[in-house]
Write a protein that holds these residues in place. Structure first.
Motif, PDB file in Angstrom:
ATOM      1  N   LYS A  90     -11.926  29.292  87.470  1.00  0.00           N
ATOM      2  CA  LYS A  90     -10.752  28.578  87.994  1.00  0.00           C
ATOM      3  C   LYS A  90      -9.655  29.560  88.396  1.00  0.00           C
ATOM      4  O   LYS A  90      -9.031  29.409  89.447  1.00  0.00           O
ATOM      5  CB  LYS A  90     -10.220  27.619  86.921  1.00  0.00           C
ATOM      6  N   LEU A  91      -9.435  30.568  87.584  1.00  0.00           N
ATOM      7  CA  LEU A  91      -8.375  31.535  87.868  1.00  0.00           C
ATOM      8  C   LEU A  91      -8.719  32.442  89.040  1.00  0.00           C
ATOM      9  O   LEU A  91      -7.849  32.774  89.848  1.00  0.00           O
ATOM     10  CB  LEU A  91      -8.104  32.385  86.626  1.00  0.00           C
ATOM     11  N   ASP A  92      -9.975  32.829  89.152  1.00  0.00           N
ATOM     12  CA  ASP A  92     -10.355  33.841  90.140  1.00  0.00           C
ATOM     13  C   ASP A  92     -10.849  33.261  91.455  1.00  0.00           C
ATOM     14  O   ASP A  92     -10.701  33.896  92.501  1.00  0.00           O
ATOM     15  CB  ASP A  92     -11.442  34.738  89.547  1.00  0.00           C
ATOM     16  N   ILE A  93     -11.424  32.070  91.428  1.00  0.00           N
ATOM     17  CA  ILE A  93     -12.083  31.554  92.641  1.00  0.00           C
ATOM     18  C   ILE A  93     -11.388  30.333  93.229  1.00  0.00           C
ATOM     19  O   ILE A  93     -11.147  30.270  94.433  1.00  0.00           O
ATOM     20  CB  ILE A  93     -13.563  31.240  92.342  1.00  0.00           C
ATOM     21  N   GLU A  94     -11.052  29.355  92.404  1.00  0.00           N
ATOM     22  CA  GLU A  94     -10.514  28.099  92.939  1.00  0.00           C
ATOM     23  C   GLU A  94      -9.296  27.613  92.149  1.00  0.00           C
ATOM     24  O   GLU A  94      -9.333  26.560  91.521  1.00  0.00           O
ATOM     25  CB  GLU A  94     -11.604  27.023  92.938  1.00  0.00           C
ATOM     26  N   PRO A  95      -8.188  28.369  92.186  1.00  0.00           N
ATOM     27  CA  PRO A  95      -6.998  27.924  91.443  1.00  0.00           C
ATOM     28  C   PRO A  95      -6.324  26.709  92.065  1.00  0.00           C
ATOM     29  O   PRO A  95      -5.681  25.930  91.361  1.00  0.00           O
ATOM     30  CB  PRO A  95      -6.080  29.149  91.491  1.00  0.00           C
ATOM     31  N   ASN A  96      -6.482  26.547  93.381  1.00  0.00           N
ATOM     32  CA  ASN A  96      -5.842  25.439  94.087  1.00  0.00           C
ATOM     33  C   ASN A  96      -6.904  24.641  94.831  1.00  0.00           C
ATOM     34  O   ASN A  96      -7.819  25.207  95.437  1.00  0.00           O
ATOM     35  CB  ASN A  96      -4.779  25.964  95.065  1.00  0.00           C
ATOM     36  N   ASN A  97      -6.755  23.315  94.787  1.00  0.00           N
ATOM     37  CA  ASN A  97      -7.765  22.448  95.400  1.00  0.00           C
ATOM     38  C   ASN A  97      -7.728  22.466  96.923  1.00  0.00           C
ATOM     39  O   ASN A  97      -8.711  22.093  97.570  1.00  0.00           O
ATOM     40  CB  ASN A  97      -7.585  21.011  94.899  1.00  0.00           C
ATOM     41  N   VAL A 122       5.065  27.875  90.279  1.00  0.00           N
ATOM     42  CA  VAL A 122       3.792  27.187  90.483  1.00  0.00           C
ATOM     43  C   VAL A 122       3.724  26.020  89.506  1.00  0.00           C
ATOM     44  O   VAL A 122       3.936  26.206  88.298  1.00  0.00           O
ATOM     45  CB  VAL A 122       2.602  28.139  90.265  1.00  0.00           C
ATOM     46  N   GLN A 123       3.444  24.839  90.024  1.00  0.00           N
ATOM     47  CA  GLN A 123       3.231  23.679  89.163  1.00  0.00           C
ATOM     48  C   GLN A 123       1.797  23.679  88.647  1.00  0.00           C
ATOM     49  O   GLN A 123       0.851  23.864  89.422  1.00  0.00           O
ATOM     50  CB  GLN A 123       3.505  22.380  89.931  1.00  0.00           C
ATOM     51  N   VAL A 124       1.642  23.460  87.355  1.00  0.00           N
ATOM     52  CA  VAL A 124       0.318  23.442  86.719  1.00  0.00           C
ATOM     53  C   VAL A 124      -0.041  21.995  86.386  1.00  0.00           C
ATOM     54  O   VAL A 124       0.706  21.302  85.689  1.00  0.00           O
ATOM     55  CB  VAL A 124       0.312  24.292  85.440  1.00  0.00           C
ATOM     56  N   ASN A 133      -5.368  22.033  88.562  1.00  0.00           N
ATOM     57  CA  ASN A 133      -4.838  22.488  89.846  1.00  0.00           C
ATOM     58  C   ASN A 133      -3.545  23.259  89.623  1.00  0.00           C
ATOM     59  O   ASN A 133      -2.754  22.936  88.737  1.00  0.00           O
ATOM     60  CB  ASN A 133      -4.580  21.297  90.773  1.00  0.00           C
ATOM     61  N   MET A 134      -3.346  24.294  90.422  1.00  0.00           N
ATOM     62  CA  MET A 134      -2.103  25.070  90.387  1.00  0.00           C
ATOM     63  C   MET A 134      -1.523  25.087  91.797  1.00  0.00           C
ATOM     64  O   MET A 134      -2.163  25.565  92.735  1.00  0.00           O
ATOM     65  CB  MET A 134      -2.376  26.492  89.887  1.00  0.00           C
ATOM     66  N   VAL A 135      -0.312  24.549  91.942  1.00  0.00           N
ATOM     67  CA  VAL A 135       0.282  24.313  93.256  1.00  0.00           C
ATOM     68  C   VAL A 135       1.518  25.181  93.437  1.00  0.00           C
ATOM     69  O   VAL A 135       2.521  24.993  92.735  1.00  0.00           O
ATOM     70  CB  VAL A 135       0.664  22.828  93.426  1.00  0.00           C
ATOM     71  N   PRO A 136       1.506  26.142  94.363  1.00  0.00           N
ATOM     72  CA  PRO A 136       2.720  26.918  94.644  1.00  0.00           C
ATOM     73  C   PRO A 136       3.798  26.017  95.259  1.00  0.00           C
ATOM     74  O   PRO A 136       3.524  25.221  96.155  1.00  0.00           O
ATOM     75  CB  PRO A 136       2.250  27.973  95.647  1.00  0.00           C
TER      76      PRO A 136
END
Length: 408
Positions: A90-97, A122-124, A133-136
């Protein structure tokens, strides 16, 4: 050619004031009158994000950090090991949908360095207790306020209050009055950015000016004849203007004197020197090598030093914020692979990692991985010396076993 004082007229100056009062800033080049010092002025406000040199330097840092692999590590008694699980993915490949990891990370670093004036939020979002999901958050939607007791602060996103522990807040250049808040590089670069903008405006005005004749023709004639545009044009057509390219001029020697002149150039104005100094200043403040802004030649040592110092420092802010607020296991932490940004050619990689393999410190497949090759069966054992035997068979080498006569 030199700078010429041109009276732009009272109407133009008043028009500029009226435009400003209506909320329309008269941005552009102005040739001012003597009351203003006779300078080419560059009026209006330009943000640092619109300055090419500042934007290029910040985005280069953002692109590099966004390209580094993010590793989930675990402390161990014999050294730290890398962990591969759903959290690391999740952290390295797909932090945001809705974004790739590279664009997601680049937006964070650009907000932290430039758009957010030292702050990126960033909203978690979680689902059933797991990171989802992590949204800038765009910098324009974020504000900060010190808490009533003065011991903390509140993060506002579109007017809604959040506790700092509920969001990721990345800080660059902490504010001296509010250490929890970043201030970026705005104040330090403001004057330099204005100088670069002024140099660009001066260059544009110089290149578009009509006061740069390459040939001057001195004519023995009455002043009133030369003052008439039609008569001047007639003289040009009769004596100077040629029908074909390269055709020589035929002019009376006693009436005409032709001289070539060298117009004032940008080098005479020393604009290039001042721009180079300002670019070096921008590079020094932001922390990047000058050659990234087109000043000087590429230097491998300077690049590697920049990566291992300045870029690493900015990456550490993201590593520490990730570890502090996303990792629950006290033995785990987040780490960027800073070595992936170093300037190593294939020969250097082969020599360094090949030597480590010969000494039994790494396996053959680890060497193949560094040069972008797939692993091979049988290369996962540590081997040593010229025979490349397994580590457990070092003592069984024939040259180390004595024969029955006591020789080696």
């Amino acid at each position: 050619m030199g700078f010429i004082d041109i009276n732009i007229g009272r109407e133009n100056r008043i028009g500029g004031v009226r435009a400003a009062k209506k909320g329309k800033s008269p941005i552009g080049l102005w040739l001012s009158d003597q009351e203003d010092g006779g300078e080419i002025k560059c009026s209006g406000y330009t943000s640092l994000a619109d300055n090419p040199e500042v934007y290029i330097a910040c985005r280069r840092i953002a692109m590099l950090i966004s390209s580094m692999p993010i590793m989930l590590m675990e402390n161990g008694t014999s050294g730290d090991t890398r962990i591969f699980n759903e959290l690391s993915r999740k952290l390295d490949i797909e932090p945001n949908n809705n974004m790739t990891r590279r664009t997601y990370m680049e937006s964070i670093v650009m907000n932290m360095l430039l758009h957010g004036r030292g702050n990126a939020v960033v909203q978690v979002k979680t689902r059933r207790g797991y990171l989802d999901n992590m949204v800038p958050v765009p910098a324009s939607q974020v504000s900060f306020e010190q808490s009533a007791n003065g011991k903390g602060y509140i993060v506002y996103i579109n007017g809604k209050a959040y506790d700092p522990d509920d969001v990721l807040h990345f800080v660059d250049n902490p504010n001296r009055f509010y250490p929890w808040k970043g201030q970026g590089i705005t104040i330090l670069l403001r004057d330099v950015a204005n100088n670069l903008k002024q140099a660009s405006a001066t260059k544009k005005a110089f290149m578009s000016s009509k006061w740069k004749p390459s040939v001057i023709v001195r004519v023995e004639s009455m002043t009133n004849e030369l003052s008439d545009p039609k008569k001047r044009k007639k003289l040009m057509e009769e004596y100077i203007q040629a029908q074909d390219i390269g055709e020589p001029w035929l002019i009376p020697a006693d009436q005409f004197d032709v001289q070539t002149v060298k117009p004032l150039s940008l080098a005479d104005l020393a604009i290039s020197d001042s721009v180079e100094i300002d670019k070096r200043t921008v590079a020094m403040i932001i922390g990047c090598p000058p050659f990234l802004l087109g000043v000087g030649d590429y230097d491998k040592e300077a690049w590697n030093n920049w990566i291992s110092s300045w870029v690493r420092i900015i990456a550490q802010e993201i590593e520490q914020e990730y570890t502090k607020k996303l990792i629950l296991n006290p033995k785990w932490y987040v780490k960027f692979n800073i070595l992936s940004l170093m300037d190593w050619d294939i020969k250097t990689i082969a020599e360094v990692f090949g030597g480590l393999s010969d000494k039994g410190f790494i396996t053959g497949n680890e060497v193949r991985d560094r040069i972008g090759m797939s692993p091979k069966e049988g290369l996962d054992e540590l081997r040593i010396l010229e025979n490349y035997i397994p580590m457990g068979m070092i003592g069984q080498q024939g040259k180390l076993i004595q024969d029955q006569d006591g020789g080696e």
